[in-house]
Design a protein around this motif. Structure first.
Motif, PDB file in Angstrom:
ATOM      1  N   SER A   1      15.959   7.132   1.758  1.00 29.77           N
ATOM      2  CA  SER A   1      16.472   8.496   1.595  1.00 29.77           C
ATOM      3  C   SER A   1      17.351   8.898   2.769  1.00 29.77           C
ATOM      4  O   SER A   1      18.409   9.510   2.588  1.00 29.77           O
ATOM      5  N   GLU A   2      16.918   8.571   3.984  1.00 31.95           N
ATOM      6  CA  GLU A   2      17.711   8.905   5.165  1.00 31.95           C
ATOM      7  C   GLU A   2      19.052   8.189   5.147  1.00 31.95           C
ATOM      8  O   GLU A   2      20.090   8.779   5.470  1.00 31.95           O
ATOM      9  N   GLU A   3      19.057   6.914   4.732  1.00 34.09           N
ATOM     10  CA  GLU A   3      20.309   6.162   4.655  1.00 34.09           C
ATOM     11  C   GLU A   3      21.255   6.791   3.626  1.00 34.09           C
ATOM     12  O   GLU A   3      22.455   6.931   3.873  1.00 34.09           O
ATOM     13  N   LYS A   4      20.727   7.176   2.491  1.00 36.34           N
ATOM     14  CA  LYS A   4      21.560   7.793   1.456  1.00 36.34           C
ATOM     15  C   LYS A   4      22.112   9.133   1.923  1.00 36.34           C
ATOM     16  O   LYS A   4      23.278   9.457   1.666  1.00 36.34           O
ATOM     17  N   MET A   5      21.302   9.916   2.616  1.00 38.29           N
ATOM     18  CA  MET A   5      21.771  11.210   3.113  1.00 38.29           C
ATOM     19  C   MET A   5      22.869  11.026   4.158  1.00 38.29           C
ATOM     20  O   MET A   5      23.839  11.796   4.192  1.00 38.29           O
ATOM     21  N   GLN A   6      22.760  10.003   5.002  1.00 39.80           N
ATOM     22  CA  GLN A   6      23.803   9.738   5.987  1.00 39.80           C
ATOM     23  C   GLN A   6      25.106   9.362   5.288  1.00 39.80           C
ATOM     24  O   GLN A   6      26.181   9.802   5.692  1.00 39.80           O
ATOM     25  N   ASP A   7      25.018   8.561   4.240  1.00 42.87           N
ATOM     26  CA  ASP A   7      26.211   8.192   3.479  1.00 42.87           C
ATOM     27  C   ASP A   7      26.856   9.427   2.853  1.00 42.87           C
ATOM     28  O   ASP A   7      28.081   9.574   2.863  1.00 42.87           O
ATOM     29  N   VAL A   8      26.050  10.322   2.307  1.00 46.49           N
ATOM     30  CA  VAL A   8      26.571  11.543   1.686  1.00 46.49           C
ATOM     31  C   VAL A   8      27.264  12.402   2.736  1.00 46.49           C
ATOM     32  O   VAL A   8      28.366  12.921   2.506  1.00 46.49           O
TER      33      VAL A   8
ATOM     34  N   ASN B   1       0.825  -1.210   0.000  1.00 47.40           N
ATOM     35  CA  ASN B   1       0.000   0.000   0.000  1.00 47.40           C
ATOM     36  C   ASN B   1       0.858   1.259   0.000  1.00 47.40           C
ATOM     37  O   ASN B   1       2.079   1.204   0.175  1.00 47.40           O
ATOM     38  N   PHE B   2       0.253   2.368  -0.184  1.00 44.42           N
ATOM     39  CA  PHE B   2       0.943   3.643  -0.353  1.00 44.42           C
ATOM     40  C   PHE B   2       1.795   4.007   0.871  1.00 44.42           C
ATOM     41  O   PHE B   2       2.936   4.433   0.739  1.00 44.42           O
ATOM     42  N   GLU B   3       1.237   3.824   2.060  1.00 46.53           N
ATOM     43  CA  GLU B   3       1.964   4.177   3.277  1.00 46.53           C
ATOM     44  C   GLU B   3       3.245   3.363   3.412  1.00 46.53           C
ATOM     45  O   GLU B   3       4.283   3.888   3.834  1.00 46.53           O
ATOM     46  N   ASP B   4       3.200   2.085   3.042  1.00 44.34           N
ATOM     47  CA  ASP B   4       4.404   1.248   3.111  1.00 44.34           C
ATOM     48  C   ASP B   4       5.459   1.735   2.115  1.00 44.34           C
ATOM     49  O   ASP B   4       6.657   1.757   2.424  1.00 44.34           O
ATOM     50  N   LYS B   5       5.018   2.125   0.942  1.00 41.39           N
ATOM     51  CA  LYS B   5       5.965   2.634  -0.056  1.00 41.39           C
ATOM     52  C   LYS B   5       6.620   3.920   0.422  1.00 41.39           C
ATOM     53  O   LYS B   5       7.827   4.124   0.258  1.00 41.39           O
ATOM     54  N   ILE B   6       5.843   4.820   1.018  1.00 39.70           N
ATOM     55  CA  ILE B   6       6.391   6.082   1.530  1.00 39.70           C
ATOM     56  C   ILE B   6       7.385   5.807   2.656  1.00 39.70           C
ATOM     57  O   ILE B   6       8.460   6.415   2.710  1.00 39.70           O
ATOM     58  N   SER B   7       7.044   4.910   3.546  1.00 39.70           N
ATOM     59  CA  SER B   7       7.946   4.580   4.654  1.00 39.70           C
ATOM     60  C   SER B   7       9.271   4.043   4.129  1.00 39.70           C
ATOM     61  O   SER B   7      10.340   4.429   4.604  1.00 39.70           O
ATOM     62  N   LYS B   8       9.210   3.149   3.165  1.00 37.81           N
ATOM     63  CA  LYS B   8      10.430   2.584   2.576  1.00 37.81           C
ATOM     64  C   LYS B   8      11.242   3.680   1.895  1.00 37.81           C
ATOM     65  O   LYS B   8      12.463   3.754   2.039  1.00 37.81           O
ATOM     66  N   PHE B   9      10.564   4.562   1.169  1.00 40.43           N
ATOM     67  CA  PHE B   9      11.249   5.664   0.488  1.00 40.43           C
ATOM     68  C   PHE B   9      11.969   6.559   1.494  1.00 40.43           C
ATOM     69  O   PHE B   9      13.128   6.933   1.299  1.00 40.43           O
ATOM     70  N   LEU B  10      11.288   6.930   2.583  1.00 43.87           N
ATOM     71  CA  LEU B  10      11.903   7.793   3.592  1.00 43.87           C
ATOM     72  C   LEU B  10      13.109   7.121   4.235  1.00 43.87           C
ATOM     73  O   LEU B  10      14.143   7.762   4.458  1.00 43.87           O
ATOM     74  N   LYS B  11      12.984   5.841   4.534  1.00 44.85           N
ATOM     75  CA  LYS B  11      14.093   5.103   5.146  1.00 44.85           C
ATOM     76  C   LYS B  11      15.296   5.075   4.205  1.00 44.85           C
ATOM     77  O   LYS B  11      16.428   5.363   4.613  1.00 44.85           O
TER      78      LYS B  11
END
Length: 136
Positions: free
Chosen positions: A114-121, A102-112
């Motif tokens: 994104s946060e991991e990628k930003m930490q790597d950067v 569902n949409f909420e699960d997709k958004i949660s995965k996207f946010l997670k």
């Protein structure tokens, strides 16, 4: 049909230049600018038109000096029938699924992700910053 702005007429290509084509319509010559030849980008007008071609043109304007602006692409625009999208307003949107997630699960995965990628950067930028200071 008379020569007036908005009319669609048939004409004959009488001359081709790098910037457009001159088309004779109703005994007068008008210019089809290269940007008005086709819907896509036209680099070489000679790939689209040849002298003596019969073309359908739309009269864009006629200025006070008698210069006639024509368009081939506007003459060939066909009105598309827009069909309304069917939507079932009776369904509960919170239970609508996209695929099996569902949409909420997709958004949660996207946010997670994104946060991991930003930490790597940020780690990479800090590492680069420390190394450049050590070299000085």
């Amino acid at each position: 049909m008379t020569l007036a702005a908005g009319n669609i007429l048939e004409g004959t290509v009488v001359n081709i230049t790098n910037f457009g084509a001159f088309v004779e319509v109703d005994g007068k010559t008008g210019l089809v600018h290269i940007s008005e030849v086709a819907d896509s980008f036209v680099k070489d007008i000679r790939q689209h038109l040849n002298e003596q071609d019969k073309v359908k043109v739309k009269v864009i304007s006629i200025d006070d000096n008698g210069k006639i602006s024509l368009s081939i692409k506007q003459a060939n625009v066909q009105k598309k029938s827009v069909k309304p999208v069917e939507f079932d307003w009776g369904t509960d949107r919170s239970t609508n699924k996209v695929g099996s997630v569902n949409f909420e699960d997709k958004i949660s995965k996207f946010l997670k992700d994104s946060e991991e990628k930003m930490q790597d950067v940020k780690k990479h930028q800090e590492f680069k910053g420390k190394n450049s200071k050590n070299r000085s």
